[in-house]
Design a protein around this motif. Structure first.
Motif, PDB file in Angstrom:
ATOM      1  N   ALA A 182      44.605  37.998  34.707  1.00  0.00           N
ATOM      2  CA  ALA A 182      45.069  38.310  33.354  1.00  0.00           C
ATOM      3  C   ALA A 182      46.455  38.948  33.370  1.00  0.00           C
ATOM      4  N   LEU A 183      46.671  39.896  34.282  1.00  0.00           N
ATOM      5  CA  LEU A 183      47.965  40.574  34.361  1.00  0.00           C
ATOM      6  C   LEU A 183      49.077  39.603  34.757  1.00  0.00           C
ATOM      7  N   ALA A 184      48.773  38.708  35.694  1.00  0.00           N
ATOM      8  CA  ALA A 184      49.792  37.757  36.157  1.00  0.00           C
ATOM      9  C   ALA A 184      50.144  36.733  35.074  1.00  0.00           C
ATOM     10  N   LEU A 185      49.140  36.257  34.360  1.00  0.00           N
ATOM     11  CA  LEU A 185      49.407  35.323  33.262  1.00  0.00           C
ATOM     12  C   LEU A 185      50.260  35.989  32.190  1.00  0.00           C
ATOM     13  N   ALA A 186      49.909  37.227  31.845  1.00  0.00           N
ATOM     14  CA  ALA A 186      50.676  37.950  30.833  1.00  0.00           C
ATOM     15  C   ALA A 186      52.097  38.213  31.295  1.00  0.00           C
ATOM     16  N   ARG A 198      53.911  36.436  33.015  1.00  0.00           N
ATOM     17  CA  ARG A 198      54.699  35.208  32.928  1.00  0.00           C
ATOM     18  C   ARG A 198      54.683  34.617  31.520  1.00  0.00           C
ATOM     19  N   GLY A 199      54.316  35.442  30.544  1.00  0.00           N
ATOM     20  CA  GLY A 199      54.515  35.057  29.150  1.00  0.00           C
ATOM     21  C   GLY A 199      53.291  34.678  28.350  1.00  0.00           C
ATOM     22  N   ALA A 200      52.143  34.551  28.974  1.00  0.00           N
ATOM     23  CA  ALA A 200      50.946  34.137  28.227  1.00  0.00           C
ATOM     24  C   ALA A 200      50.420  35.266  27.352  1.00  0.00           C
ATOM     25  N   LYS A 201      49.860  34.884  26.208  1.00  0.00           N
ATOM     26  CA  LYS A 201      49.065  35.799  25.402  1.00  0.00           C
ATOM     27  C   LYS A 201      47.637  35.695  25.941  1.00  0.00           C
ATOM     28  N   VAL A 202      46.982  36.816  26.188  1.00  0.00           N
ATOM     29  CA  VAL A 202      45.750  36.799  26.972  1.00  0.00           C
ATOM     30  C   VAL A 202      44.581  37.448  26.233  1.00  0.00           C
ATOM     31  N   VAL A 203      43.449  36.742  26.235  1.00  0.00           N
ATOM     32  CA  VAL A 203      42.179  37.335  25.839  1.00  0.00           C
ATOM     33  C   VAL A 203      41.535  37.870  27.107  1.00  0.00           C
ATOM     34  N   VAL A 204      41.395  39.183  27.176  1.00  0.00           N
ATOM     35  CA  VAL A 204      40.810  39.840  28.338  1.00  0.00           C
ATOM     36  C   VAL A 204      39.317  40.014  28.065  1.00  0.00           C
ATOM     37  N   ASN A 205      38.518  39.140  28.651  1.00  0.00           N
ATOM     38  CA  ASN A 205      37.072  39.201  28.431  1.00  0.00           C
ATOM     39  C   ASN A 205      36.386  39.949  29.558  1.00  0.00           C
ATOM     40  N   ASP A 206      35.501  40.853  29.198  1.00  0.00           N
ATOM     41  CA  ASP A 206      34.664  41.494  30.206  1.00  0.00           C
ATOM     42  C   ASP A 206      33.480  42.158  29.514  1.00  0.00           C
ATOM     43  N   LEU A 207      32.298  41.826  29.962  1.00  0.00           N
ATOM     44  CA  LEU A 207      31.095  42.480  29.450  1.00  0.00           C
ATOM     45  C   LEU A 207      31.065  43.929  29.889  1.00  0.00           C
ATOM     46  N   GLY A 208      31.678  44.207  31.037  1.00  0.00           N
ATOM     47  CA  GLY A 208      31.734  45.576  31.533  1.00  0.00           C
ATOM     48  C   GLY A 208      30.475  46.017  32.233  1.00  0.00           C
ATOM     49  N   VAL A 218      45.213  35.746  45.846  1.00  0.00           N
ATOM     50  CA  VAL A 218      44.444  34.643  45.264  1.00  0.00           C
ATOM     51  C   VAL A 218      45.066  34.203  43.944  1.00  0.00           C
ATOM     52  N   THR A 219      45.497  35.169  43.153  1.00  0.00           N
ATOM     53  CA  THR A 219      46.071  34.868  41.840  1.00  0.00           C
ATOM     54  C   THR A 219      47.318  34.001  41.936  1.00  0.00           C
ATOM     55  N   ALA A 220      48.104  34.183  42.981  1.00  0.00           N
ATOM     56  CA  ALA A 220      49.291  33.336  43.165  1.00  0.00           C
ATOM     57  C   ALA A 220      48.887  31.863  43.205  1.00  0.00           C
ATOM     58  N   GLY A 221      47.772  31.574  43.857  1.00  0.00           N
ATOM     59  CA  GLY A 221      47.270  30.203  43.877  1.00  0.00           C
ATOM     60  C   GLY A 221      46.700  29.780  42.538  1.00  0.00           C
TER      61      GLY A 221
END
Length: 307
Positions: free
Chosen positions: A24-28, A30-40, A219-222
């Protein structure tokens, strides 16, 4: 060429911690708007809290990005649909879905309850189905979509004590294989990430120094290469600790046994040819296996007519 997600909207499930947080942090960034989903919930799926996902949203906003949090249980379609509806109401589209949410309930199969098996399947498999189904028509209408399933070496190769997890992680590859065919005409590309990372899912399974080497960021880089405009489709990317590889399923050319000679003994007698890896190939669809066998039968019939 720099990979950018400016103008894209991404949903990342299980994004409160570990790999999902990193994604989520990497997508954001680089410009993405992000829905951060987590049940927690805890690692075994118990409990729920919105704190982790809200913390990720705050971090994205502090860095100048846009994000919202949502606590949907991915195994509940109504909650997933509400999450997608909120994304559409705020941003009007969904371009990227990262099916990352997961739990572990490891035990040997002899000691594993059916409830533990079912719950792991529900989160990993049905969760991926629910999220994908909720965005599918949106992506078809846009003629654009990028979906990443999260698989595992435990599914592809097996791992003691993970019959439930392994079955689930192989199942999402079957989902990817078919959806990549069905989504092709609408520019929906679907890939799978097989990560090895030091997260709370694995922190007590590896020594501390090894956990640090297997940082989620590697892993996120991939992951980012599987969901941009130039992403492949139906690709399995394995990543961990700076290592990257691809995984594929291959089928041998095999043998042909005439109907009059088809016995268990004749099959066993052809075992060396049946398993010969020379000329093996990855099949683009299940129908290709049938086509191969039909061509062998037709070639045999033709040879008999020429005798």
């Amino acid at each position: 060429m720099t990979i950018s997600f400016i103008g894209k909207v991404a949903i990342v499930t299980g994004a409160g911690n570990g790999l999902g947080r990193s994604h989520a942090l990497a997508l954001a960034a680089r410009g993405a708007k992000v829905v951060v989903n987590d049940l927690g919930g805890a690692r075994d799926g118990s409990g729920a809290s919105s704190q982790a996902s809200q913390d990720v949203v705050r971090l994205i906003e502090q860095n100048g990005g846009e994000a919202i949090s949502h606590g949907a249980n991915v195994a509940n379609f109504d909650e997933v649909q509400d999450m997608v509806n909120q994304a559409m109401e705020k941003w009007g589209r969904v371009d990227i879905l990262i099916n990352n949410a997961g739990i572990l309930r490891d035990k040997s199969f002899a000691k594993m309850s059916l409830a533990d098996f079912t719950m792991v399947m529900d989160v990993h498999v049905i969760g991926s189905v629910n999220c994908t189904k909720a965005v599918w028509d949106i992506m078809r209408a846009q003629n654009y979509g990028r979906i990443v399933m999260t698989t595992s070496s435990s599914g592809m190769y097996g791992n003691f004590g993970q019959a439930n997890y392994g079955a689930a992680k192989m199942a999402v590859l079957g989902l990817m294989n078919t959806l990549s065919i069905e989504g092709a005409k609408n520019n929906i590309r679907i890939n799978a990430l097989a990560p090895t990372a030091g997260t709370r899912m694995t922190e007590d399974l590896m020594p501390e120094n090894i956990v640090k080497a297997f940082a989620p960021e590697a892993v996120t880089a991939g992951l980012l290469t599987l969901c941009d405009d130039d992403a492949p489709t139906r690709f399995i990317l394995c990543a961990g600790a700076g290592g990257y590889s691809s995984a594929s399923m291959f089928e041998t050319q095999g043998c042909f046994i005439p109907q009059s000679s088809q016995t268990p003994e004749s099959v066993r007698g052809q075992w060396s040819q049946l398993t010969d890896e020379a000329g093996q190939a990855a099949l683009s669809a299940g129908s290709k296996q049938g086509e191969k066998f039909v061509s062998k039968a037709m070639a045999y019939m033709k040879s008999q007519q020429q005798v």
